[in-house]
Write a protein that holds these residues in place. Structure first.
Motif, PDB file in Angstrom:
ATOM      1  N   GLU A  29      13.021   3.174  10.526  1.00 45.05           N
ATOM      2  CA  GLU A  29      14.338   3.491  10.144  1.00 45.05           C
ATOM      3  C   GLU A  29      15.555   3.027  11.077  1.00 45.05           C
ATOM      4  OE1 GLU A  29      16.696   7.764   9.995  1.00 45.05           O
ATOM      5  OE2 GLU A  29      14.512   7.846  10.000  1.00 45.05           O
ATOM      6  N   HIS A  30      15.082   2.914  12.437  1.00 47.92           N
ATOM      7  CA  HIS A  30      16.222   2.600  13.438  1.00 47.92           C
ATOM      8  C   HIS A  30      15.852   0.800  13.755  1.00 47.92           C
ATOM      9  CE1 HIS A  30      17.548   6.454  14.318  1.00 47.92           C
ATOM     10  NE2 HIS A  30      16.210   6.852  14.134  1.00 47.92           N
ATOM     11  N   GLY A  31      15.225   0.264  12.958  1.00 47.12           N
ATOM     12  CA  GLY A  31      15.034  -1.266  13.040  1.00 47.12           C
ATOM     13  C   GLY A  31      14.213  -1.918  13.970  1.00 47.12           C
ATOM     14  N   PHE A  32      13.330  -1.253  14.533  1.00 56.49           N
ATOM     15  CA  PHE A  32      12.233  -1.720  15.404  1.00 56.49           C
ATOM     16  C   PHE A  32      11.328  -2.278  14.985  1.00 56.49           C
ATOM     17  CE2 PHE A  32      15.131   0.663  18.199  1.00 56.49           C
ATOM     18  CZ  PHE A  32      15.365   0.082  19.291  1.00 56.49           C
ATOM     19  N   LEU A  33      10.899  -1.896  13.695  1.00 53.35           N
ATOM     20  CA  LEU A  33       9.427  -2.347  12.910  1.00 53.35           C
ATOM     21  C   LEU A  33       9.850  -2.205  11.575  1.00 53.35           C
ATOM     22  CD1 LEU A  33       6.593  -2.423  13.837  1.00 53.35           C
ATOM     23  CD2 LEU A  33       6.143  -0.009  13.045  1.00 53.35           C
ATOM     24  N   ASP A  34       8.934  -3.075  10.991  1.00 49.99           N
ATOM     25  CA  ASP A  34       8.860  -3.427   9.469  1.00 49.99           C
ATOM     26  C   ASP A  34       7.548  -3.357   9.105  1.00 49.99           C
ATOM     27  OD1 ASP A  34       9.627  -3.373   6.879  1.00 49.99           O
ATOM     28  OD2 ASP A  34      10.725  -5.138   6.776  1.00 49.99           O
ATOM     29  N   TRP A  35       7.061  -3.396   7.849  1.00 51.90           N
ATOM     30  CA  TRP A  35       5.746  -3.677   7.327  1.00 51.90           C
ATOM     31  C   TRP A  35       5.555  -3.659   5.872  1.00 51.90           C
ATOM     32  CZ3 TRP A  35       6.752   1.538   9.425  1.00 51.90           C
ATOM     33  CH2 TRP A  35       6.718   2.624   8.319  1.00 51.90           C
ATOM     34  N   LEU A  36       4.396  -4.557   5.795  1.00 47.89           N
ATOM     35  CA  LEU A  36       3.865  -4.772   4.377  1.00 47.89           C
ATOM     36  C   LEU A  36       2.614  -3.885   4.073  1.00 47.89           C
ATOM     37  CD1 LEU A  36       4.084  -8.925   4.209  1.00 47.89           C
ATOM     38  CD2 LEU A  36       5.536  -7.137   2.943  1.00 47.89           C
ATOM     39  N   ARG A  37       2.737  -3.200   3.017  1.00 46.29           N
ATOM     40  CA  ARG A  37       1.699  -2.340   2.636  1.00 46.29           C
ATOM     41  C   ARG A  37       0.537  -3.600   2.051  1.00 46.29           C
ATOM     42  NH1 ARG A  37       5.151   1.629   0.505  1.00 46.29           N
ATOM     43  NH2 ARG A  37       5.231   3.298   2.096  1.00 46.29           N
ATOM     44  N   ARG A  38      -0.485  -3.342   2.231  1.00 46.90           N
ATOM     45  CA  ARG A  38      -1.696  -4.407   1.511  1.00 46.90           C
ATOM     46  C   ARG A  38      -2.699  -3.776   1.134  1.00 46.90           C
ATOM     47  NH1 ARG A  38      -2.995  -8.028   6.799  1.00 46.90           N
ATOM     48  NH2 ARG A  38      -3.813  -6.161   7.457  1.00 46.90           N
ATOM     49  N   TYR A  39      -3.458  -4.571   0.176  1.00 47.92           N
ATOM     50  CA  TYR A  39      -4.699  -4.181  -0.631  1.00 47.92           C
ATOM     51  C   TYR A  39      -5.518  -5.031  -0.382  1.00 47.92           C
ATOM     52  CZ  TYR A  39      -3.058  -6.497  -4.705  1.00 47.92           C
ATOM     53  OH  TYR A  39      -2.789  -7.368  -5.818  1.00 47.92           O
ATOM     54  N   VAL A  40      -7.059  -4.778  -0.548  1.00 51.24           N
ATOM     55  CA  VAL A  40      -8.194  -5.753  -0.760  1.00 51.24           C
ATOM     56  C   VAL A  40      -9.125  -5.402  -1.882  1.00 51.24           C
ATOM     57  CG1 VAL A  40      -8.026  -6.263   1.731  1.00 51.24           C
ATOM     58  CG2 VAL A  40      -9.465  -4.289   0.792  1.00 51.24           C
ATOM     59  N   PRO A  74     -12.796   1.683  -8.737  1.00 49.30           N
ATOM     60  CA  PRO A  74     -11.807   0.675  -8.237  1.00 49.30           C
ATOM     61  C   PRO A  74     -12.219  -0.578  -7.932  1.00 49.30           C
ATOM     62  CG  PRO A  74     -12.524   2.556  -6.589  1.00 49.30           C
ATOM     63  CD  PRO A  74     -13.296   2.750  -7.610  1.00 49.30           C
ATOM     64  N   GLN A  75     -11.352  -1.503  -8.310  1.00 44.83           N
ATOM     65  CA  GLN A  75     -11.421  -2.923  -8.080  1.00 44.83           C
ATOM     66  C   GLN A  75     -10.733  -3.380  -6.703  1.00 44.83           C
ATOM     67  OE1 GLN A  75     -13.236  -4.744 -10.336  1.00 44.83           O
ATOM     68  NE2 GLN A  75     -13.980  -2.269 -10.886  1.00 44.83           N
ATOM     69  N   VAL A  76      -9.766  -2.533  -6.339  1.00 46.55           N
ATOM     70  CA  VAL A  76      -9.031  -2.755  -4.776  1.00 46.55           C
ATOM     71  C   VAL A  76      -8.645  -1.511  -4.313  1.00 46.55           C
ATOM     72  CG1 VAL A  76      -7.704  -4.976  -5.905  1.00 46.55           C
ATOM     73  CG2 VAL A  76      -6.986  -2.767  -6.195  1.00 46.55           C
ATOM     74  N   GLN A  77      -8.667  -1.514  -3.017  1.00 50.10           N
ATOM     75  CA  GLN A  77      -8.190  -0.552  -2.374  1.00 50.10           C
ATOM     76  C   GLN A  77      -7.233  -0.686  -1.046  1.00 50.10           C
ATOM     77  OE1 GLN A  77     -12.204   0.579  -0.726  1.00 50.10           O
ATOM     78  NE2 GLN A  77     -11.984  -1.051   0.819  1.00 50.10           N
ATOM     79  N   GLN A  78      -6.539   0.316  -0.544  1.00 48.84           N
ATOM     80  CA  GLN A  78      -5.644   0.041   0.397  1.00 48.84           C
ATOM     81  C   GLN A  78      -6.172  -0.410   1.701  1.00 48.84           C
ATOM     82  OE1 GLN A  78      -2.558   1.033  -1.236  1.00 48.84           O
ATOM     83  NE2 GLN A  78      -1.652  -0.105   0.134  1.00 48.84           N
ATOM     84  N   THR A  79      -5.507  -1.090   2.386  1.00 49.05           N
ATOM     85  CA  THR A  79      -5.999  -1.649   3.656  1.00 49.05           C
ATOM     86  C   THR A  79      -4.784  -1.435   4.635  1.00 49.05           C
ATOM     87  OG1 THR A  79      -7.067  -3.164   4.992  1.00 49.05           O
ATOM     88  CG2 THR A  79      -5.564  -4.147   3.514  1.00 49.05           C
ATOM     89  N   SER A  80      -5.108  -1.936   5.821  1.00 48.73           N
ATOM     90  CA  SER A  80      -4.049  -1.709   6.997  1.00 48.73           C
ATOM     91  C   SER A  80      -2.982  -2.540   6.679  1.00 48.73           C
ATOM     92  CB  SER A  80      -4.692  -2.085   8.536  1.00 48.73           C
ATOM     93  OG  SER A  80      -4.849  -3.396   8.371  1.00 48.73           O
ATOM     94  N   ASN A  81      -1.676  -1.851   7.264  1.00 49.11           N
ATOM     95  CA  ASN A  81      -0.242  -2.437   7.025  1.00 49.11           C
ATOM     96  C   ASN A  81      -0.325  -3.752   8.050  1.00 49.11           C
ATOM     97  OD1 ASN A  81       0.454  -0.732   5.261  1.00 49.11           O
ATOM     98  ND2 ASN A  81       1.343   0.710   6.918  1.00 49.11           N
ATOM     99  N   ALA A  82       0.718  -4.944   7.455  1.00 48.51           N
ATOM    100  CA  ALA A  82       0.856  -5.815   8.370  1.00 48.51           C
ATOM    101  C   ALA A  82       2.418  -5.509   8.948  1.00 48.51           C
ATOM    102  CB  ALA A  82       1.144  -7.456   7.626  1.00 48.51           C
ATOM    103  N   TYR A  83       2.362  -5.505  10.422  1.00 46.89           N
ATOM    104  CA  TYR A  83       3.774  -5.131  11.180  1.00 46.89           C
ATOM    105  C   TYR A  83       4.444  -6.115  11.627  1.00 46.89           C
ATOM    106  CZ  TYR A  83       1.461  -0.421  10.610  1.00 46.89           C
ATOM    107  OH  TYR A  83       0.786   0.721  10.054  1.00 46.89           O
TER     108      TYR A  83
END
Length: 235
Positions: free
Chosen positions: A117-128, A137-146
């Motif tokens: 929110e304050h601009g020090f970090l951003d991320w991409l949600r990812r799945y595999v 399920p054919q895919v599932q959530q995995t760790s974000n890319a920060y």
């Protein structure tokens, strides 16, 4: 454009699988190259220092925390140690963050949101892909890319540290003179040794290229010697 295209493809793929993965998630390995960026030690240090000053600047009298909170600062310090500065890779899991910082999942999630929110970090949600065949399920959530960043309002808090001071003239002159001396020395070296000079950080590759350079020089000397002998015979 490429980032938008990648996001569209990832979103369409996720929709086709009809799983419970979160919206706007990206297939792991597809979009990180456009998201991450190389960061040197100095840049990472500025971000963590600016965050601490920002926390102090936004803390109200009598309040325990500022806009970020102490858990967010702990996470940022951890990120500064985890990030691969060569390419910006940073993708720890929530479980890993919980174990290292010793905080609850809710506390970690709140801290991440504050940093974003304050601009020090951003991320991409990812799945595999899960590897399941047939039902399930054919895919599932995995760790974000920060990705770490330094917001302008926090950069201003660094004062003179925001821009490195210029080197003294004598230091600059000495470096320029040393560079000129090295260039002159390199130019005077035989081809094989010149290659070794260029590849001093990689002994194996330097040795291979040096042998190649020596072979080329030997061939050139042999060719020059033949030409000289033929000239003498003609005379």
């Amino acid at each position: 454009m490429f980032a938008s295209l990648g996001a569209a493809l990832d979103g369409a793929s996720a929709e086709r699988h009809r799983t419970s993965i979160r919206r706007h998630s990206h297939l792991k390995g597809r979009s990180e190259g456009l998201f991450w960026r190389r960061m040197d030690r100095q840049e990472v240090g500025k971000i963590t220092l600016a965050a601490h000053r920002y926390e102090l600047a936004t803390r109200q009298p009598g309040a325990r925390n500022g806009a970020l909170g102490h858990v967010a600062l702990e996470l940022l310090a951890l990120f500064a140690n985890l990030i691969d500065r060569r390419n910006g890779r940073l993708d720890p899991s929530l479980d890993y963050l919980m174990a290292k910082v010793k905080r609850s999942r809710d506390a970690i999630v709140r801290a991440l949101k504050a940093l974003r929110e304050h601009g020090f970090l951003d991320w991409l949600r990812r799945y595999v892909a899960t590897g399941n065949e047939g039902r399930g399920p054919q895919v599932q959530q995995t760790s974000n890319a920060y990705r770490l960043s330094l917001p302008q309002r926090a950069l201003q808090l660094l004062g003179r540290l925001a821009h490195p001071a210029p080197l003294p003239d004598d230091v600059t002159h000495a470096r320029q003179q040393r560079t000129a001396e090295l260039d002159a020395h390199k130019a005077a070296l035989p081809c094989g040794q010149r290659v070794l000079f260029d590849w001093m950080g990689d002994d194996a590759m330097g040795a291979v290229l040096a042998r190649l350079g020596d072979a080329i020089e030997a061939k050139q000397r042999e060719s020059a010697s033949r030409s000289e002998s033929q000239t003498k015979v003609l005379r």
